[in-house]
Structures are given as structure tokens and as C-alpha cells.
Design an enzyme around this catalytic site. Structure first.
Site, short mmCIF file in Angstrom:
data_model
loop_
_atom_site.label_atom_id
_atom_site.label_comp_id
_atom_site.label_asym_id
_atom_site.label_seq_id
_atom_site.Cartn_x
_atom_site.Cartn_y
_atom_site.Cartn_z
N TYR A 72 0.82 -1.21 0.00
CA TYR A 72 0.00 0.00 0.00
C TYR A 72 0.86 1.27 0.00
O TYR A 72 0.47 2.28 -0.58
CB TYR A 72 -0.98 0.00 1.18
CG TYR A 72 -2.21 -0.79 0.85
CD1 TYR A 72 -3.07 -0.36 -0.15
CD2 TYR A 72 -2.51 -1.98 1.50
CE1 TYR A 72 -4.19 -1.09 -0.50
CE2 TYR A 72 -3.64 -2.72 1.16
CZ TYR A 72 -4.47 -2.26 0.16
OH TYR A 72 -5.58 -2.97 -0.19
N ARG A 75 1.59 1.83 -3.52
CA ARG A 75 0.42 2.34 -4.26
C ARG A 75 0.15 3.81 -3.89
O ARG A 75 -0.27 4.60 -4.73
CB ARG A 75 -0.81 1.45 -4.02
CG ARG A 75 -0.69 0.10 -4.73
CD ARG A 75 -1.97 -0.70 -4.70
NE ARG A 75 -2.89 -0.37 -5.79
CZ ARG A 75 -3.04 -1.07 -6.92
NH1 ARG A 75 -2.33 -2.15 -7.13
NH2 ARG A 75 -3.91 -0.70 -7.84
N HIS A 126 -14.53 1.59 -2.02
CA HIS A 126 -13.46 0.92 -1.28
C HIS A 126 -12.63 1.90 -0.46
O HIS A 126 -11.51 1.59 -0.08
CB HIS A 126 -12.57 0.14 -2.25
CG HIS A 126 -13.28 -0.98 -2.95
ND1 HIS A 126 -12.76 -1.68 -4.00
CD2 HIS A 126 -14.52 -1.52 -2.74
CE1 HIS A 126 -13.63 -2.59 -4.42
NE2 HIS A 126 -14.70 -2.51 -3.67
N CYS A 134 -7.80 2.48 11.95
CA CYS A 134 -7.26 1.43 12.81
C CYS A 134 -7.84 0.08 12.39
O CYS A 134 -9.02 -0.03 12.07
CB CYS A 134 -7.61 1.74 14.27
SG CYS A 134 -6.98 0.47 15.38
N CYS A 139 -11.96 -0.30 17.49
CA CYS A 139 -11.44 1.08 17.55
C CYS A 139 -11.96 1.86 16.34
O CYS A 139 -11.92 1.37 15.21
CB CYS A 139 -9.92 1.06 17.55
SG CYS A 139 -9.19 2.72 17.51
N CYS A 209 -1.84 2.93 15.38
CA CYS A 209 -2.97 3.72 15.84
C CYS A 209 -2.55 4.48 17.09
O CYS A 209 -1.96 3.89 18.00
CB CYS A 209 -4.14 2.79 16.15
SG CYS A 209 -5.56 3.67 16.79
N CYS A 212 -4.62 2.76 20.11
CA CYS A 212 -4.45 1.40 20.59
C CYS A 212 -3.26 0.75 19.89
O CYS A 212 -2.56 1.39 19.12
CB CYS A 212 -5.72 0.58 20.41
SG CYS A 212 -6.35 0.62 18.73
P1 OAD Z 1 -9.43 -4.98 -12.42
O1 OAD Z 1 -7.93 -4.96 -12.50
O2 OAD Z 1 -10.09 -6.23 -11.97
O3 OAD Z 1 -10.04 -4.62 -13.83
C1 OAD Z 1 -9.58 -3.53 -14.57
C2 OAD Z 1 -10.38 -3.46 -15.85
O4 OAD Z 1 -9.97 -2.30 -16.54
C3 OAD Z 1 -10.18 -4.66 -16.80
O5 OAD Z 1 -11.46 -5.13 -17.21
C4 OAD Z 1 -9.39 -4.07 -17.96
O6 OAD Z 1 -9.79 -4.65 -19.21
C5 OAD Z 1 -9.83 -2.62 -17.91
N1 OAD Z 1 -8.85 -1.63 -18.44
C6 OAD Z 1 -7.50 -1.66 -18.40
N2 OAD Z 1 -6.99 -0.55 -18.94
C7 OAD Z 1 -8.03 0.23 -19.32
C8 OAD Z 1 -8.15 1.53 -19.92
N3 OAD Z 1 -7.08 2.25 -20.24
N4 OAD Z 1 -9.40 2.00 -20.17
C9 OAD Z 1 -10.50 1.26 -19.87
N5 OAD Z 1 -10.45 0.04 -19.30
C10 OAD Z 1 -9.23 -0.47 -19.02
O7 OAD Z 1 -9.84 -3.73 -11.52
P2 OAD Z 1 -11.21 -3.46 -10.75
O8 OAD Z 1 -12.37 -4.00 -11.51
O9 OAD Z 1 -11.20 -2.03 -10.38
O10 OAD Z 1 -10.41 -4.01 -4.39
O11 OAD Z 1 -10.99 -4.33 -9.45
C11 OAD Z 1 -11.96 -4.29 -8.44
C12 OAD Z 1 -11.35 -4.45 -7.08
O12 OAD Z 1 -10.54 -5.64 -7.04
C13 OAD Z 1 -10.37 -3.36 -6.70
O13 OAD Z 1 -11.01 -2.17 -6.25
C14 OAD Z 1 -9.60 -4.02 -5.58
C15 OAD Z 1 -9.45 -5.44 -6.11
O14 OAD Z 1 -9.56 -6.43 -5.13
C16 OAD Z 1 -9.81 -3.74 -3.21
O15 OAD Z 1 -8.63 -3.47 -3.12
C17 OAD Z 1 -10.72 -3.78 -2.04
#
Ligand code: OAD
Length: 322
Positions: A72, A75, A126, A134, A139, A209, A212
Site C-alpha cells: 500500500y 500504491r 473501497h 485502525c 477502535c 494507531c 491502541c
Molecule cells: P481490475 O484490475 O479487476 O479490472 C480492470 C479493468 O480495466 C479490466 O477489465 C481491464 O480490461 C480494464 N482496463 C484496463 N486498462 C483500461 C483503460 N485504459 N481504459 C478502460 N479500461 C481499461 O480492476 P477493478 O475492476 O477495479 O479491491 O478491481 C476491483 C477491485 O478488485 C479493486 O477495487 C480491488 C481489487 O480487489 C480492493 O482493493 C478492495
């Protein structure tokens, strides 16, 4: 074969937009891809031999908080360096032009907010990388808008741009690149996840935190509150499904929930995704008579789709001209 023969026609979509009032967007990592941020699945879904999806979970955090914090912290660093793209700005401009537009986003990168999306028309499903919460269920300590990078000395290596491999190999590695998981100048060989070493960051060196003892994590708040009510309030005319694989709930179920039953009229579900027009994309998503699918980069496609409402995107000046 899609039921709408004009499924990828921009003029046909503009005609639908002209008849539309209530618009919902469900966004995912693909929206931020052209801002340089990695997605979670497919190409870009690996971080130092780990599947990003395997690290982005409370279970992974419990098992190895140091490893998840490094992921993270990296990121956060990437998100702070990135800039919102024309797709983020187009959605923000749509919100300013249409009070009946609501944007739901799974993205935690803060780019909607930095594009000045009106907060009352944005739900971050998300949470945010920059809201620290925390990890103890008992908490309630939360710290919003913490933009520090690095967050603490132990995570400094995640918040530094590694030199390109050529210059890195010529110079001696600096202290900051010593952790093997963060030394991008020396790629790790691909090995099965089970053999990967733990991050070995002592828990005491991780962010804590102030109230805690367990280490904090960036965690989501319940941002779905009110979305069901918004959907139920009346027919949703258009659902833009932008840059998401639609595999993770609750986002995965929102387009169909918004489509509702047939009595509510014709809702257009509109995937905007690089793979939206692939055979698999069309089979999965284009089901309704007024559904559309636009394959391409969301940063390019969204401004064109929304142009009749928001104006033409002027790349040089970074504004929409009406
Ligand atoms: P994914 O990585 O699962 O999907 C990304 C999508 O974006 C894919 O379908 C790609 O084809 C598409 N893509 C890539 N580049 C693109 C572009 N330039 N323009 C348009 N589309 C494009 O990501 P999410 O669906 O966001 O959760 O993933 C959902 C969740 O899975 C995330 O929020 C995360 C993860 O677990 C948490 O961290 C809680």
C-alpha cells in the site's frame, strides 16, 4: 450478437444521452490506467511476484502486515505521483452539469477528488489509500487525507522511485533499495507465492494507531449507504461501467440492480473498457436492447461519449469548451 445493432455507435449513444436524466457510473482501476496506475487483474496485476488481489485483503494484512503495508505504501506513492486524466475530468464535469448523475468508484487513488468531482455525487466504495483507519474492529480511529509519503522510515523504500535498471546497475545500491521486495532495479525471479519470504518488517516499525496497539491499515468506510435508495428512486437511464472487470462485489451487481425489472423501462448498460468489444466482453455485458459497448481507453472514450453535455475536451488547456 448484441441486441442493439448500433451498440458501438457514438451518435446513437448521444441520442440516448439526450433522452437521459438519471445516470450512474461504476468505475474501476482501468479508469486510472492511463494515469499510469496499475490495475488489479491481467497485465499489471502483479506486484513483486505477488498477485495484487491476494494482498488487498484483511486476511493478507493479518498474516503479514509489513508486506501489505509495503504494497500500500507503494500504491500511495504511485497515486500521489499520478495525475487525473480526461476520463476523471469528464465524469466530474458531467456531475457539475447533471445533478442526477452519481459516480460510484472502486478506486482508492484519490484521482476523482483531485479532478474536483463534486463530493456529494461521488461514492468511494473501497475508501481511499489516504484514509488511515485502525485495523481493530473495536477502535474507530480514522485519519482522513493523510498524504505523507513515506508514512514512516520503515516504509521509505516504497516511496522512492528506483533508478532505471541501466543507471542502477552502474551505481552502488543505496540504503533505501536494500529491501529485496522493493528493489525494482533487481527484478525477482518468478517463484511460487508459497515460497515467497515474509516482508520481515518488525511490527513496531509500522504505522500505529495513536489510540491502541494494532497497526493501522487503509480501510474503506461504508460508502454504499444510500446507493440502493438512489437506484430505487426512479428509472436509471444510463449505467456507465468504466474500466472494471466487474468481478468484485458490491460493484459487480450494481449495473444489473440499476437495470431493475423490465417494467422500469429501458436502462442502457454501457461498458467502457479496453476489452468491451471483444467477443467475451460483448457476451458478458451487452444484453439489453439499448445497451452499448465501447472498447478503448476510458480516458479517450469518456470525453467523446459525454461531449454533448460537457463540451469538447481541450487537451492543451485541460478544460471542456462548450
Ligand atoms: P481490475 O484490475 O479487476 O479490472 C480492470 C479493468 O480495466 C479490466 O477489465 C481491464 O480490461 C480494464 N482496463 C484496463 N486498462 C483500461 C483503460 N485504459 N481504459 C478502460 N479500461 C481499461 O480492476 P477493478 O475492476 O477495479 O479491491 O478491481 C476491483 C477491485 O478488485 C479493486 O477495487 C480491488 C481489487 O480487489 C480492493 O482493493 C478492495
Amino acid at each position: 450478437m448484441p441486441r442493439n445493432p448500433d451498440y458501438n455507435s457514438i451518435p446513437a449513444f448521444h441520442a440516448k444521452l439526450a433522452r437521459s436524466r438519471r445516470i450512474l457510473a461504476v468505475c474501476g482501476a482501468g479508469l486510472s490506467a492511463s494515469s499510469g496506475l496499475p490495475t488489479f487483474r491481467g497485465a499489471g496485476g502483479l506486484w513483486r511476484n505477488y498477485e495484487a488481489t491476494a494482498l488487498a485483503s484483511p486476511k493478507a494484512f493479518k498474516k503479514d502486515p509489513g508486506l501489505v503495508w509495503m504494497f500500500y505504501a507503494y500504491r500511495r506513492h504511485m497515486a500521489l505521483k499520478a495525475k487525473p486524466n480526461a476520463g476523471h475530468y469528464a465524469l466530474a464535469e458531467l456531475a457539475r452539469n447533471n445533478p442526477e448523475f452519481l459516480c460510484l468508484s472502486q478506486n482508492v487513488d484519490n484521482l476523482h477528488i483531485r479532478a474536483n468531482h463534486p463530493p456529494s455525487q461521488l461514492r468511494l466504495l473501497h475508501g481511499s489509500l489516504f484514509t488511515l483507519k485502525c485495523s481493530s474492529p473495536t477502535c474507530s480511529h480514522t485519519e482522513p487525507e493523510n498524504l505523507n509519503s513515506p508514512l514512516c522510515p520503515a516504509l521509505a523504500a516504497a516511496a522512492v522511485d528506483a533508478p532505471p535498471p541501466s543507471s542502477a546497475s552502474a551505481s552502488a545500491p543505496t540504503e533505501i533499495h536494500h529491501h529485496p521486495l522493493l528493489d525494482t532495479a533487481n527484478p525477482l525471479p518468478t517463484i511460487p507465492p508459497a515460497s515467497l519470504p515474509p516482508a520481515s518488517l518488525p511490527p513496531a516499525s509500522l504505522p500505529h494507531c495513536p489510540r491502541c496497539t494494532p497497526p493501522c491499515s487503509a480501510r474503506a468506510c461504508d460508502m454504499l449507504a444510500g446507493v440502493d435508495e438512489w437506484i430505487r428512486r426512479g428509472r436509471v437511464d444510463v449505467v456507465l461501467v468504466v474500466g472494471t472487470s466487474s468481478l468484485v462485489w458490491p460493484a459487480a451487481g450494481i449495473a444489473e440492480a440499476a437495470r431493475g425489472d423490465s417494467k422500469r423501462g429501458k436502462t442502457s448498460v454501457v461498458p467502457v473498457n479496453v476489452d468491451a468489444e471483444s467477443p467475451e466482453g460483448l457476451v458478458r455485458l451487452v444484453e439489453g436492447e439499448e445497451d452499448f459497448a465501447f472498447g478503448g481507453d476510458a480516458a479517450e472514450v469518456l470525453p467523446r461519449l459525454l461531449e454533448p453535455v460537457i463540451g469538447r475536451w481541450d487537451m492543451e488547456r485541460g478544460v471542456f469548451l462548450k
